[in-house]
Motif scaffolding. Sequence first.
Motif, mmCIF file in Angstrom:
data_model
loop_
_atom_site.group_PDB
_atom_site.id
_atom_site.type_symbol
_atom_site.label_atom_id
_atom_site.label_comp_id
_atom_site.label_asym_id
_atom_site.label_seq_id
_atom_site.Cartn_x
_atom_site.Cartn_y
_atom_site.Cartn_z
ATOM 1 N N LEU A 1 10.622 -6.445 76.932
ATOM 2 C CA LEU A 1 10.019 -5.212 76.412
ATOM 3 C C LEU A 1 10.733 -3.979 76.971
ATOM 4 O O LEU A 1 10.989 -3.012 76.248
ATOM 5 N N VAL A 2 11.053 -4.027 78.256
ATOM 6 C CA VAL A 2 11.764 -2.917 78.883
ATOM 7 C C VAL A 2 13.145 -2.758 78.257
ATOM 8 O O VAL A 2 13.598 -1.642 77.970
ATOM 9 N N ALA A 3 13.827 -3.880 78.022
ATOM 10 C CA ALA A 3 15.162 -3.842 77.430
ATOM 11 C C ALA A 3 15.130 -3.228 76.031
ATOM 12 O O ALA A 3 16.001 -2.431 75.668
ATOM 13 N N LEU A 4 14.117 -3.569 75.246
ATOM 14 C CA LEU A 4 13.996 -3.006 73.903
ATOM 15 C C LEU A 4 13.789 -1.499 73.956
ATOM 16 O O LEU A 4 14.338 -0.749 73.140
ATOM 17 N N ASP A 5 13.002 -1.038 74.922
ATOM 18 C CA ASP A 5 12.798 0.406 75.093
ATOM 19 C C ASP A 5 14.106 1.110 75.427
ATOM 20 O O ASP A 5 14.413 2.185 74.913
ATOM 21 N N LEU A 6 14.896 0.494 76.313
ATOM 22 C CA LEU A 6 16.157 1.103 76.716
ATOM 23 C C LEU A 6 17.157 1.134 75.557
ATOM 24 O O LEU A 6 17.876 2.116 75.365
ATOM 25 N N LEU A 7 17.192 0.058 74.778
ATOM 26 C CA LEU A 7 18.154 -0.032 73.687
ATOM 27 C C LEU A 7 17.799 0.888 72.520
ATOM 28 O O LEU A 7 18.677 1.392 71.825
ATOM 29 N N THR A 8 16.500 1.119 72.313
ATOM 30 C CA THR A 8 16.074 1.964 71.198
ATOM 31 C C THR A 8 15.848 3.408 71.610
ATOM 32 O O THR A 8 15.638 4.270 70.756
ATOM 33 N N GLY A 9 15.884 3.665 72.938
ATOM 34 C CA GLY A 9 15.707 5.029 73.407
ATOM 35 C C GLY A 9 14.272 5.488 73.450
ATOM 36 O O GLY A 9 14.001 6.668 73.663
ATOM 37 N N ARG A 10 13.304 4.579 73.287
ATOM 38 C CA ARG A 10 11.893 4.986 73.266
ATOM 39 C C ARG A 10 11.396 5.406 74.626
ATOM 40 O O ARG A 10 10.389 6.086 74.733
ATOM 41 N N GLU A 11 12.104 5.022 75.725
ATOM 42 C CA GLU A 11 11.633 5.397 77.060
ATOM 43 C C GLU A 11 11.657 6.892 77.271
ATOM 44 O O GLU A 11 10.916 7.429 78.083
ATOM 45 N N SER A 12 12.528 7.610 76.508
ATOM 46 C CA SER A 12 12.638 9.050 76.700
ATOM 47 C C SER A 12 11.446 9.800 76.145
ATOM 48 O O SER A 12 11.225 10.963 76.455
ATOM 49 N N ALA A 13 10.640 9.123 75.305
ATOM 50 C CA ALA A 13 9.494 9.784 74.703
ATOM 51 C C ALA A 13 8.235 9.655 75.540
ATOM 52 O O ALA A 13 7.212 10.229 75.234
#
Length: 207
Positions: free
Chosen positions: A89-101
Motif C-alpha cells: 500500500l505504501v509503495a502504491l502511494d509513492l508510485l502514484t504520488g498520493r502521499e503528497s496529498a
Amino acid sequence: MTAEYLDITVFATALITLFVIIDPPGTIPLFLSLTGRKSVAARAKAAWQATLVSLAVISVFAVAGQAILSYLGIGIPALQGAGGLLLLLVALDLLTGRESAQPEAAEEVNVALVPLGTPLLAGPGAIAATIVFVRQAEGQLPAYTALALAIVTVHVVLLLCLRYSGAIIRVIKESGITLVAKIAGLLVAAIAVQLIADAVRGFIDAA
C-alpha cells in the motif's frame, strides 16, 4: 574478561544480520521521499521517531516476542504477509504520488510509525532474526548483552543515516525528491512482493 560479559561472536553475527536486514543506508531514499519537502526540524524529528519506534518494537520482541506470537497464535509467515501487504500500500502511494496529498500531521505520524518505524525497519525479517538470536542465547548473559548491544548499534547507525540525509536533499532539489520517491516506491513494492512470497512459502511448508 570481556568474554565473561559480552559474547563477541554473537555480537558480530547479530550486528551483521540486523544491519543487512534493516539496511540503514537503504532506508534513505524512502525517508527522503516522505520527508524531503519538510523543514529541517521536521525531518530531524521524523528521523528520531522512526528510529525509536524501530528500536522499541525490536526490543519488545527480543524480550517477549516468542510469548506474544504464541499467545496470539501468529506465525512468522502471517507476520511476513501482513508486513508485505502494508508495504505494498505504501509503495502504491509513492508510485502514484498520493502521499503528497496527505495532511502534514498525518504524514509525520506515517513517517514515524508506518512505513519507516514498522514494518520497513522493525519488519518481519528483523523481528524473526531477533527471536532466533534470543533462542540461541539459551539464558547466557554474555549472549544477551551482545544481542542488546548489536540492536542499539544498528539503530545508532540508522539514526545517523536518517538524521543527515538532509545533505542529499540540498543536492537533488525538488525534482530529485520526486524521482527518489518513484525509485523508493518500486523498491518497496519489490520488498512487499518478496515478503508475501515468503509468507506463502512458509504457509505451504507448514501445511
